[in-house]
Design an enzyme around this catalytic site. Sequence first.
Site, short mmCIF file in Angstrom:
data_model
loop_
_atom_site.label_atom_id
_atom_site.label_comp_id
_atom_site.label_asym_id
_atom_site.label_seq_id
_atom_site.Cartn_x
_atom_site.Cartn_y
_atom_site.Cartn_z
CB SER A 144 5.76 -33.74 7.35
OG SER A 144 6.57 -34.27 6.35
CG HIS A 169 2.98 -40.15 -1.44
ND1 HIS A 169 4.15 -40.11 -2.14
CD2 HIS A 169 3.33 -40.14 -0.13
CE1 HIS A 169 5.18 -40.10 -1.29
NE2 HIS A 169 4.70 -40.12 -0.07
CB ALA A 216 -8.95 -36.59 21.34
CB THR A 221 -10.49 -33.67 5.06
OG1 THR A 221 -11.89 -33.67 5.36
CG2 THR A 221 -9.86 -34.95 5.59
CE LYS A 222 -15.29 -31.61 2.51
NZ LYS A 222 -16.76 -31.81 2.24
NE ARG A 236 -20.41 -35.66 12.65
CZ ARG A 236 -21.31 -35.34 13.57
NH1 ARG A 236 -21.90 -34.15 13.52
NH2 ARG A 236 -21.63 -36.19 14.52
#
Length: 250
Positions: A144, A169, A216, A221-222, A236
């Site tokens: 997306s 958002h 999985a 996020t980093k 991590r």
Amino acid sequence: MASSSTQDIWTRLFKRQTHDDLQSIGLSLWSRFWMKFAWSGYFGRFATRLASWTAPPYRQRRRLARYHRKGYISPSASICHHNVQLGTNVFIGDRVTIYQDDRTGSVKIGDRVRIHQDVCIETGAGGSVAIGADTGIQPRCQFSAYKAPIHIGRGVMIAPNCAFYPYDHGIAPHEPIKNQPLQTKGGITIDDDAWLGYGVIVLDGVRIGKGAVVGAGAVVTKDIPDGAIAVGSPARVINMRSTLVKNNIS
């Protein structure tokens, strides 16, 4: 008697194998013939359906992409996009959707890319999707691309149900979330030869390095370094592939 019985068994096996081989050759010739017309307008869609009759769904149909330089697009796929660039021998499976919101963004799919059933690729304002050669995308993945690009390298393996969102958002209080603008920390980059396991979610501003492995269900996020192995939510790093090789040698 025993020798004659054994000979009869081998004779029957030989005949069965010969029959199976001839049937396989015949089905291959059928598919090759109809795939020659696969990109010929409305008739091409009909020809593609005929070629598909001899190939079972899912992985078996990937061979059809080899029979035409432009590749194979399933008749049930939906491409509602004005800026799609396809490489050679691309495979696009059943019910794949490629969608352009407000006529913005681009999609580039490299040579020999395999996109399996029910994958959704969409672009909107500020977004684009580029997928490098020889990458495989398994069923039900979501790309997306709004606000920032998604770049997938060469030879990447993406398991089913993975999702890529280079935006978020706004969630300020006292205002409905649906009315708040989209925001982003930057695009998503998956470098060459990476492997993403089942259900991995990759968020905005993330780079997954060359040859990295993501387990999985991880939520990335980093950034993940080259050759790293990462798991968990948030993901991590737990090891490096180079370390595994050294341990095996020792």
